[in-house]
Design a protein around this motif. Sequence first.
Motif, mmCIF file in Angstrom:
data_model
loop_
_atom_site.group_PDB
_atom_site.id
_atom_site.type_symbol
_atom_site.label_atom_id
_atom_site.label_comp_id
_atom_site.label_asym_id
_atom_site.label_seq_id
_atom_site.Cartn_x
_atom_site.Cartn_y
_atom_site.Cartn_z
ATOM 1 N N SER A 53 -100.651 -6.220 52.781
ATOM 2 C CA SER A 53 -101.523 -5.153 52.381
ATOM 3 C C SER A 53 -102.786 -5.118 53.326
ATOM 4 N N LEU A 54 -103.343 -6.202 53.693
ATOM 5 C CA LEU A 54 -104.573 -6.168 54.491
ATOM 6 C C LEU A 54 -104.038 -5.598 56.013
ATOM 7 N N GLY A 55 -103.048 -5.710 56.315
ATOM 8 C CA GLY A 55 -102.621 -5.055 57.555
ATOM 9 C C GLY A 55 -102.649 -3.674 57.231
ATOM 10 N N THR A 111 -94.820 -6.880 59.966
ATOM 11 C CA THR A 111 -94.084 -8.197 59.857
ATOM 12 C C THR A 111 -93.967 -8.616 58.472
ATOM 13 N N GLY A 112 -94.238 -8.007 57.288
ATOM 14 C CA GLY A 112 -94.110 -8.277 56.215
ATOM 15 C C GLY A 112 -92.801 -7.337 55.249
ATOM 16 N N PRO A 113 -92.817 -7.931 53.890
ATOM 17 C CA PRO A 113 -91.183 -7.368 53.543
ATOM 18 C C PRO A 113 -91.691 -6.236 52.599
ATOM 19 N N ALA A 114 -92.781 -5.705 52.290
ATOM 20 C CA ALA A 114 -92.998 -4.944 51.265
ATOM 21 C C ALA A 114 -93.694 -3.498 51.807
ATOM 22 N N PHE A 115 -93.442 -2.991 52.915
ATOM 23 C CA PHE A 115 -94.003 -1.930 53.520
ATOM 24 C C PHE A 115 -94.250 -0.691 52.465
ATOM 25 N N GLY A 116 -92.971 -0.146 52.214
ATOM 26 C CA GLY A 116 -92.894 0.944 51.174
ATOM 27 C C GLY A 116 -93.354 1.005 49.931
ATOM 28 N N ALA A 117 -93.069 -0.270 49.212
ATOM 29 C CA ALA A 117 -93.813 -0.458 48.214
ATOM 30 C C ALA A 117 -95.320 -0.598 48.204
ATOM 31 N N LEU A 118 -96.173 -0.991 49.162
ATOM 32 C CA LEU A 118 -97.483 -1.362 49.238
ATOM 33 C C LEU A 118 -98.233 0.191 49.650
ATOM 34 N N ARG A 153 -96.949 2.951 48.562
ATOM 35 C CA ARG A 153 -96.859 3.792 47.125
ATOM 36 C C ARG A 153 -97.941 3.222 46.338
ATOM 37 N N ARG A 154 -98.181 2.004 46.233
ATOM 38 C CA ARG A 154 -99.217 1.606 45.327
ATOM 39 C C ARG A 154 -100.712 1.800 45.992
ATOM 40 N N LEU A 155 -100.838 1.777 46.979
ATOM 41 C CA LEU A 155 -102.226 1.686 47.790
ATOM 42 C C LEU A 155 -102.574 3.237 48.389
ATOM 43 N N TRP A 156 -101.836 4.049 48.293
ATOM 44 C CA TRP A 156 -102.085 5.399 49.049
ATOM 45 C C TRP A 156 -103.437 5.881 48.797
ATOM 46 N N ALA A 157 -103.744 6.131 47.612
ATOM 47 C CA ALA A 157 -104.997 6.672 46.968
ATOM 48 C C ALA A 157 -106.183 5.768 47.887
ATOM 49 N N MET A 158 -106.085 4.518 47.840
ATOM 50 C CA MET A 158 -106.860 3.869 48.518
ATOM 51 C C MET A 158 -107.186 4.246 49.950
ATOM 52 N N MET A 159 -106.058 4.220 50.586
ATOM 53 C CA MET A 159 -105.889 4.436 51.952
ATOM 54 C C MET A 159 -106.647 5.835 52.400
#
Length: 253
Positions: free
Chosen positions: A173-175, A66-73, A75-81
């Motif tokens: 990002s929490l989601g 439901t957020g606006p920035a799925f792709g950007a997040l 790319r930014r947080l993939w290593a954390m995931m």
Amino acid sequence: MFGFESALVLSAVMGTLLLAGFVKGISGMGMQVVAMGVLSVVMPPAQAAAILVVPSTVTNLWQLFTGPAFGALVRRLWAMMVAICVGTWLGFGALAGSNAKLAAFILGAVLVLYALLGLVKVRFRVPPEKEWWLSPVIGFVTGLLTGATGVFAIPAVPYLNALGLGKDELVQSLGLSFTISTLALSLALFIQGAFGMQVAGASLLALLPAMLGMLAGEWMRVRVSEQGFRQLFLVGLLLLGAYTVIKNLPGHP
């Protein structure tokens, strides 16, 4: 093995999921924390985590998309995931089998830490140049605690709050973090045989009170002070965590 023939246990599960969904609806987080904290009082943490697979997955995917920035997040947080997945699978041993008492003790300690951080309103800031190495470290520690306790709030939530994201991006990002943690934990539970057909049916049944609670929380959010509710929620969580720690101290019956 989960004793769902017991009306008392079933009532506890449904009531807990209703409450946990309400907390998530009104505050945007906390469902897993509340549900694991309460259910671990009446059943081993691994059983509680298995019951929460479907409600957690559905509500976290709802929050993620439901957020606006799925792709950007991503790319930014993939290593954390990725690190969350690795940590979860390495830490899962404490949640299962003969380590259930240790897992419950760690869970109580995590609940206490989570509540204290919220009550004292600790605020962190992460410089952008440090994200490249700090994100996987935070992800790995979050994964270890997810695997050991079934709760994936620490240290992911304070870290994501420290990135300076906008409100909608933070919620999304929490989601993302919660969804990856849930899927990684679900895979570990399935491989260990803790998420069979009977448990899957119970988990699907638990989705109904979780969604009803979440919708009620969203309705209530605009009618009460979110800050006041959150303070009350954190105090209750602190007491629950302290009780869980004391109950599972070494040598305690």
